[in-house]
Write a protein that holds these residues in place. Structure first.
Motif, short mmCIF file in Angstrom:
data_model
loop_
_atom_site.label_atom_id
_atom_site.label_comp_id
_atom_site.label_asym_id
_atom_site.label_seq_id
_atom_site.Cartn_x
_atom_site.Cartn_y
_atom_site.Cartn_z
N PRO A 277 1.75 45.47 103.51
CA PRO A 277 2.90 46.37 103.69
C PRO A 277 2.48 47.83 103.68
CG PRO A 277 3.34 44.70 102.00
CD PRO A 277 1.88 44.61 102.31
N SER A 278 3.33 48.67 104.22
CA SER A 278 3.03 50.10 104.25
C SER A 278 3.17 50.71 102.86
CB SER A 278 3.99 50.82 105.21
OG SER A 278 3.85 52.23 105.07
N PRO A 279 2.19 51.52 102.44
CA PRO A 279 2.31 52.20 101.14
C PRO A 279 3.41 53.26 101.13
CG PRO A 279 0.36 52.96 102.33
CD PRO A 279 0.92 51.82 103.12
N ILE A 280 3.96 53.58 102.30
CA ILE A 280 5.09 54.51 102.35
C ILE A 280 6.34 53.86 101.77
CG2 ILE A 280 6.62 55.79 103.91
CD1 ILE A 280 4.30 56.13 105.80
N ASN A 281 6.50 52.55 102.03
CA ASN A 281 7.68 51.83 101.56
C ASN A 281 7.24 50.49 100.98
OD1 ASN A 281 10.35 51.15 101.09
ND2 ASN A 281 10.62 50.29 103.14
N PRO A 282 6.59 50.49 99.81
CA PRO A 282 6.08 49.25 99.24
C PRO A 282 7.23 48.34 98.79
CG PRO A 282 5.85 51.04 97.68
CD PRO A 282 6.32 51.66 98.96
N PRO A 283 6.98 47.04 98.71
CA PRO A 283 8.02 46.12 98.24
C PRO A 283 8.44 46.43 96.80
CG PRO A 283 6.22 44.93 99.28
CD PRO A 283 5.76 46.34 99.11
N SER A 284 9.68 46.11 96.47
CA SER A 284 10.14 46.27 95.09
C SER A 284 9.50 45.20 94.21
CB SER A 284 11.67 46.13 95.04
OG SER A 284 12.05 44.82 95.47
N GLY A 285 9.52 45.44 92.91
CA GLY A 285 8.95 44.46 92.00
C GLY A 285 7.46 44.31 92.20
N CYS A 286 7.00 43.08 92.35
CA CYS A 286 5.58 42.83 92.62
C CYS A 286 5.27 43.18 94.06
CB CYS A 286 5.26 41.36 92.35
SG CYS A 286 3.56 40.90 92.79
N VAL A 287 4.29 44.06 94.29
CA VAL A 287 4.00 44.52 95.65
C VAL A 287 3.42 43.39 96.52
CG1 VAL A 287 3.68 46.95 95.07
CG2 VAL A 287 1.74 45.37 94.87
N PHE A 288 2.94 42.32 95.90
CA PHE A 288 2.36 41.22 96.65
C PHE A 288 3.40 40.16 97.04
CE2 PHE A 288 -0.03 37.08 96.60
CZ PHE A 288 -0.71 37.28 97.80
N ARG A 289 4.62 40.26 96.56
CA ARG A 289 5.58 39.17 96.69
C ARG A 289 5.93 38.82 98.13
NH1 ARG A 289 10.57 40.86 98.14
NH2 ARG A 289 11.05 43.07 97.89
N THR A 290 5.88 39.79 99.05
CA THR A 290 6.27 39.51 100.44
C THR A 290 5.27 38.59 101.15
OG1 THR A 290 5.18 41.56 101.15
CG2 THR A 290 7.55 41.66 100.69
N ARG A 291 4.09 38.42 100.59
CA ARG A 291 3.08 37.55 101.19
C ARG A 291 2.69 36.41 100.26
NH1 ARG A 291 -1.74 41.24 102.89
NH2 ARG A 291 -2.27 39.52 104.30
N CYS A 292 3.34 36.32 99.13
CA CYS A 292 2.97 35.33 98.11
C CYS A 292 3.74 34.03 98.33
CB CYS A 292 3.26 35.87 96.72
SG CYS A 292 2.87 34.71 95.39
N PRO A 293 3.05 32.88 98.45
CA PRO A 293 3.74 31.60 98.65
C PRO A 293 4.46 31.11 97.40
CG PRO A 293 1.37 31.25 98.41
CD PRO A 293 1.58 32.74 98.46
N PHE A 294 4.24 31.76 96.25
CA PHE A 294 4.85 31.31 94.99
C PHE A 294 5.92 32.28 94.49
CE2 PHE A 294 0.33 30.05 95.01
CZ PHE A 294 0.49 28.67 95.11
N ALA A 295 6.31 33.26 95.31
CA ALA A 295 7.26 34.28 94.86
C ALA A 295 8.64 33.69 94.60
CB ALA A 295 7.35 35.39 95.91
N ILE A 296 9.28 34.18 93.55
CA ILE A 296 10.65 33.80 93.22
C ILE A 296 11.49 35.07 93.16
CG2 ILE A 296 9.98 31.69 91.98
CD1 ILE A 296 10.15 33.25 89.37
N GLU A 297 12.79 34.90 92.92
CA GLU A 297 13.69 36.04 92.95
C GLU A 297 13.31 37.10 91.92
OE1 GLU A 297 18.49 37.00 92.43
OE2 GLU A 297 17.76 34.93 92.60
N LYS A 298 12.82 36.67 90.77
CA LYS A 298 12.45 37.61 89.71
C LYS A 298 11.32 38.54 90.15
CE LYS A 298 11.05 37.71 84.84
NZ LYS A 298 10.63 36.89 83.66
N CYS A 299 10.47 38.05 91.05
CA CYS A 299 9.33 38.86 91.51
C CYS A 299 9.78 40.11 92.26
CB CYS A 299 8.43 38.02 92.41
SG CYS A 299 7.68 36.59 91.60
#
Length: 327
Positions: A277-299
């Motif tokens: 992801p772009s460091p200009i607009n990183p994901p909320s929570g865990c920055v890896f969650r958008t590519r993580c196969p184990f991500a849950i809502e809490k992430c």
């Protein structure tokens, strides 16, 4: 653990782009709150995809890039608070080996002048004995003393990198940032440079922050490994633990991406989808969650802290305790 030489605490490097008289700029968080230590005589590997902030972190430790926040303590000196004159004196203890051996050497200067310039700037030796010192350094990195009279364009990529290493060693540093020093070289030459760094580390007692992509090189050379993603540390552990017991899905994905020498070996893999992801607009929570196969809502809601999960093994993952990511 060896006595601490370098301590990085909550280091941040933010860049503002697009700023004008009529609108504020956009903040890029290249390094976002990184903390770690390097012991005396220790080699620490720093891995992650391109764009994860590795090189920016390495250069900000030396203040080649000015940090936005946090602190760097080197052998009792607060690097981030030093004035120019004090920082110049400290630079003899902290050096860098650049990634590109073609761009990092001045083509208008002879090899002797390139290495001797460091001696001159730090007032090491006399004018009479500096050529002897340059010759000794060239021999130490596997080049003939006669190379001092030649120019960078007369050497191969591997030889140029040896010259860069000799320049870094000229001022007798304690700590070296090796910024992907073999990524621009052929595989056979990479092995020679890695073996050279290993020999120099043992001979001179150097501490090294080794930035790289090749996990096999990191495993061979490094005592501990730091895994970075989008400006943050995902996991840190001894090399043995990280390769045998990865706790973060990103670490496991990086290990799975490395080729296996035996084509008959079959194993389950974590495959990353999409781009960093772009460091200009990183994901909320865990920055890896958008590519993580184990991500849950809490992430998406909680930034995972870097927490210890064993001796010298820390991970930033909300699900680290329940996932089994071992090979």
């Amino acid at each position: 653990m060896a006595e601490t030489l370098l301590q990085v605490s909550d280091l941040k490097v933010h860049f503002e782009i697009g700023k004008s008289m009529f609108k504020p700029g956009v903040i890029i968080r290249a390094v976002d709150g990184v903390s770690f230590e390097v012991g005396k005589g220790e080699v620490v590997g720093l891995v992650g995809e391109s764009g994860s902030g590795k090189s920016t972190l390495g250069r900000s430790i030396l203040r080649l890039i000015e940090p936005t926040g946090g602190s760097v303590n080197f052998d009792g000196s607060q690097v981030t608070e030093l004035a120019s004159a004090q920082l110049k004196a400290l630079r003899s203890q902290m050096q860098i080996i650049f990634q590109d051996p073609y761009a990092s050497l001045n083509p208008r200067m002879s090899v002797g002048q390139i290495i001797g310039e460091a001696l001159l700037l730090h007032n090491i030796g006399t004018r009479k004995d500096r050529p002897e010192r340059v010759g000794d350094l060239l021999e130490k990195v596997g080049l003939p003393r006669s190379a001092a009279a030649r120019f960078p364009h007369e050497f191969s990529g591997g030889q140029r990198q040896r010259i860069g290493i000799a320049r870094a060693l000229a001022v007798n540093p304690q700590f070296i940032v090796a910024d992907e020093p073999v990524s621009a070289l052929d595989v056979s030459i990479q092995a020679q440079i890695i073996n050279l760094l290993q020999d120099l580390r043992q001979e001179l007692g150097l501490s090294i922050l080794f930035i790289g992509h090749d996990l096999s090189v990191i495993e061979f050379l490094c005592d501990r490994v730091i895994v970075m993603y989008l400006g943050k540390i995902m996991e840190t552990a001894t090399a043995a633990d990280l390769y045998s017991k990865p706790l973060h899905p990103y670490t496991r994905a990086l290990l799975d991406a490395a080729p296996v020498p035996d084509p008959r070996v079959r194993r389950s893999r974590i495959t990353l989808k999409g781009d960093l992801p772009s460091p200009i607009n990183p994901p909320s929570g865990c920055v890896f969650r958008t590519r993580c196969p184990f991500a849950i809502e809490k992430c998406a809601q909680t930034v995972p802290p870097l927490e210890e999960r064993g001796e010298r093994h820390s991970v930033a993952c909300l699900r680290a305790d329940e996932l089994n990511l071992r090979e």
